[in-house]
Design a protein around this motif. Structure first.
Motif, PDB file in Angstrom:
ATOM      1  N   GLY A 293       0.788  -1.227   0.000  1.00 48.76           N
ATOM      2  CA  GLY A 293       0.000   0.000   0.000  1.00 48.76           C
ATOM      3  C   GLY A 293       0.819   1.275   0.000  1.00 48.76           C
ATOM      4  O   GLY A 293       0.264   2.369  -0.038  1.00 48.76           O
ATOM      5  N   ARG A 294       2.125   1.159   0.063  1.00 49.90           N
ATOM      6  CA  ARG A 294       2.982   2.341   0.014  1.00 49.90           C
ATOM      7  C   ARG A 294       3.393   2.624  -1.422  1.00 49.90           C
ATOM      8  O   ARG A 294       3.629   1.705  -2.193  1.00 49.90           O
ATOM      9  CB  ARG A 294       4.249   2.144   0.843  1.00 49.90           C
ATOM     10  N   GLN A 295       3.481   3.895  -1.740  1.00 53.27           N
ATOM     11  CA  GLN A 295       4.061   4.305  -3.007  1.00 53.27           C
ATOM     12  C   GLN A 295       5.578   4.188  -2.856  1.00 53.27           C
ATOM     13  O   GLN A 295       6.137   4.684  -1.879  1.00 53.27           O
ATOM     14  CB  GLN A 295       3.682   5.750  -3.331  1.00 53.27           C
ATOM     15  N   VAL A 296       6.223   3.536  -3.787  1.00 50.39           N
ATOM     16  CA  VAL A 296       7.674   3.328  -3.717  1.00 50.39           C
ATOM     17  C   VAL A 296       8.352   4.207  -4.757  1.00 50.39           C
ATOM     18  O   VAL A 296       8.027   4.156  -5.944  1.00 50.39           O
ATOM     19  CB  VAL A 296       8.036   1.843  -3.928  1.00 50.39           C
ATOM     20  N   ILE A 297       9.291   5.007  -4.280  1.00 44.28           N
ATOM     21  CA  ILE A 297      10.085   5.883  -5.142  1.00 44.28           C
ATOM     22  C   ILE A 297      11.546   5.539  -4.912  1.00 44.28           C
ATOM     23  O   ILE A 297      12.021   5.602  -3.775  1.00 44.28           O
ATOM     24  CB  ILE A 297       9.837   7.370  -4.808  1.00 44.28           C
ATOM     25  N   VAL A 298      12.236   5.146  -5.963  1.00 43.58           N
ATOM     26  CA  VAL A 298      13.661   4.839  -5.828  1.00 43.58           C
ATOM     27  C   VAL A 298      14.491   5.987  -6.394  1.00 43.58           C
ATOM     28  O   VAL A 298      14.097   6.627  -7.366  1.00 43.58           O
ATOM     29  CB  VAL A 298      14.058   3.508  -6.518  1.00 43.58           C
ATOM     30  N   LEU A 299      15.613   6.222  -5.755  1.00 41.08           N
ATOM     31  CA  LEU A 299      16.562   7.194  -6.274  1.00 41.08           C
ATOM     32  C   LEU A 299      17.559   6.432  -7.139  1.00 41.08           C
ATOM     33  O   LEU A 299      18.199   5.489  -6.670  1.00 41.08           O
ATOM     34  CB  LEU A 299      17.276   7.923  -5.139  1.00 41.08           C
ATOM     35  N   ALA A 300      17.615   6.810  -8.400  1.00 34.94           N
ATOM     36  CA  ALA A 300      18.473   6.124  -9.359  1.00 34.94           C
ATOM     37  C   ALA A 300      18.997   7.157 -10.346  1.00 34.94           C
ATOM     38  O   ALA A 300      18.229   7.978 -10.848  1.00 34.94           O
ATOM     39  CB  ALA A 300      17.697   5.033 -10.091  1.00 34.94           C
ATOM     40  N   ILE A 301      20.262   7.125 -10.620  1.00 36.12           N
ATOM     41  CA  ILE A 301      20.875   8.130 -11.484  1.00 36.12           C
ATOM     42  C   ILE A 301      20.218   8.162 -12.862  1.00 36.12           C
ATOM     43  O   ILE A 301      20.130   9.212 -13.496  1.00 36.12           O
ATOM     44  CB  ILE A 301      22.409   7.935 -11.568  1.00 36.12           C
TER      45      ILE A 301
ATOM     46  N   GLY B 197      17.063   7.657 -13.394  1.00 32.88           N
ATOM     47  CA  GLY B 197      15.643   7.969 -13.233  1.00 32.88           C
ATOM     48  C   GLY B 197      15.251   9.280 -13.890  1.00 32.88           C
ATOM     49  O   GLY B 197      16.058   9.935 -14.562  1.00 32.88           O
ATOM     50  N   ASP B 198      13.995   9.672 -13.685  1.00 33.81           N
ATOM     51  CA  ASP B 198      13.485  10.932 -14.229  1.00 33.81           C
ATOM     52  C   ASP B 198      14.200  12.100 -13.563  1.00 33.81           C
ATOM     53  O   ASP B 198      14.204  12.210 -12.333  1.00 33.81           O
ATOM     54  CB  ASP B 198      11.982  11.073 -13.959  1.00 33.81           C
ATOM     55  N   LEU B 199      14.794  12.960 -14.367  1.00 34.52           N
ATOM     56  CA  LEU B 199      15.392  14.182 -13.828  1.00 34.52           C
ATOM     57  C   LEU B 199      14.259  15.082 -13.356  1.00 34.52           C
ATOM     58  O   LEU B 199      13.348  15.385 -14.126  1.00 34.52           O
ATOM     59  CB  LEU B 199      16.200  14.910 -14.905  1.00 34.52           C
ATOM     60  N   ILE B 200      14.297  15.466 -12.098  1.00 38.01           N
ATOM     61  CA  ILE B 200      13.198  16.263 -11.561  1.00 38.01           C
ATOM     62  C   ILE B 200      13.697  17.554 -10.937  1.00 38.01           C
ATOM     63  O   ILE B 200      14.857  17.666 -10.546  1.00 38.01           O
ATOM     64  CB  ILE B 200      12.377  15.480 -10.512  1.00 38.01           C
ATOM     65  N   SER B 201      12.773  18.482 -10.838  1.00 37.23           N
ATOM     66  CA  SER B 201      13.033  19.728 -10.108  1.00 37.23           C
ATOM     67  C   SER B 201      12.328  19.626  -8.757  1.00 37.23           C
ATOM     68  O   SER B 201      11.536  18.710  -8.517  1.00 37.23           O
ATOM     69  CB  SER B 201      12.464  20.917 -10.897  1.00 37.23           C
ATOM     70  N   SER B 202      12.590  20.590  -7.901  1.00 42.08           N
ATOM     71  CA  SER B 202      11.899  20.654  -6.615  1.00 42.08           C
ATOM     72  C   SER B 202      10.399  20.776  -6.828  1.00 42.08           C
ATOM     73  O   SER B 202       9.601  20.156  -6.114  1.00 42.08           O
ATOM     74  CB  SER B 202      12.416  21.841  -5.794  1.00 42.08           C
TER      75      SER B 202
ATOM     76  N   SER C 262      15.777  10.986 -10.261  1.00 45.59           N
ATOM     77  CA  SER C 262      17.184  11.392 -10.264  1.00 45.59           C
ATOM     78  C   SER C 262      17.257  12.878  -9.947  1.00 45.59           C
ATOM     79  O   SER C 262      16.494  13.675 -10.497  1.00 45.59           O
ATOM     80  CB  SER C 262      17.813  11.126 -11.630  1.00 45.59           C
ATOM     81  N   PHE C 263      18.149  13.232  -9.062  1.00 48.60           N
ATOM     82  CA  PHE C 263      18.386  14.639  -8.752  1.00 48.60           C
ATOM     83  C   PHE C 263      19.549  15.191  -9.575  1.00 48.60           C
ATOM     84  O   PHE C 263      20.075  16.254  -9.292  1.00 48.60           O
ATOM     85  CB  PHE C 263      18.669  14.838  -7.261  1.00 48.60           C
ATOM     86  N   GLY C 264      19.935  14.459 -10.592  1.00 50.41           N
ATOM     87  CA  GLY C 264      21.003  14.907 -11.478  1.00 50.41           C
ATOM     88  C   GLY C 264      21.836  13.731 -11.921  1.00 50.41           C
ATOM     89  O   GLY C 264      21.731  12.633 -11.376  1.00 50.41           O
ATOM     90  N   ARG C 265      22.627  13.955 -12.911  1.00 54.26           N
ATOM     91  CA  ARG C 265      23.435  12.884 -13.471  1.00 54.26           C
ATOM     92  C   ARG C 265      24.783  12.728 -12.773  1.00 54.26           C
ATOM     93  O   ARG C 265      25.582  11.882 -13.154  1.00 54.26           O
ATOM     94  CB  ARG C 265      23.639  13.103 -14.973  1.00 54.26           C
TER      95      ARG C 265
END
Length: 159
Positions: A70-78, A80-85, A126-129
């Motif tokens: 039931g939890r949404q799972v978000i993985v940090l992966a280089i 992954g989708d480049l995102i902004s705040s 991803s918070f950046g490459r």
């Protein structure tokens, strides 16, 4: 929201612990944050692809025991989708609006994450490459979660 960060390894550096504690305190006005540490595997400087896969699998086993249904799972992966705040704020806001108020972020160890964990995730971020040490990434993630809630509070989604 109930936000959980599942990460591989123990946080050792005092300055990182202090930064995380500060942002956790600030975040308390918006969400409940918990950090779960799972043991990391010992790694050698030179490892074969098979040895790397074995380490990732053992760490993934430990992470999977902590994932609640039931939890949404978000993985940090280089990769992954480049995102902004603002992207993070919008996504968390949408989750909350759709009753998905339990979220688990996963940060792998020094070798990353097993592919099977990435496959289970609803979102790869991803918070950046650039490559950041996984312990520093923990502080960056907590700060960005706090920032996302501040953005949501002001509804200041800018692109």
């Amino acid at each position: 929201m109930q936000i959980e960060i599942i990460c591989v390894g123990k946080l050792k550096e005092k300055y990182l612990k202090q930064g995380i504690a500060e942002y956790t305190k600030r975040l308390g006005a918006y969400a409940n944050l918990s950090i779960v540490e799972v043991a990391d595997e010992a790694t050698a400087e030179k490892m074969s692809p098979l040895e790397i896969e074995q380490v990732l699998d053992k760490e993934a086993d430990r992470i999977e025991t902590r994932l609640d249904a039931g939890r949404q799972v978000i993985v940090l992966a280089i990769e992954g989708d480049l995102i902004s705040s603002e992207d993070l704020a919008q996504r968390l806001d949408r989750m909350a609006l759709h009753g998905q108020s339990k979220v688990s972020f996963i940060i792998g160890g020094s070798l990353g994450l097993a592919e099977r964990l990435k496959q289970k995730a609803q979102w790869r971020v991803s918070f950046g490459r650039i490559t950041l040490p996984h312990q520093l990434m923990r502080l960056v993630l907590v700060e960005q979660i706090y920032r996302a809630f501040r953005i949501m509070k002001g509804h200041a989604y800018h692109k």
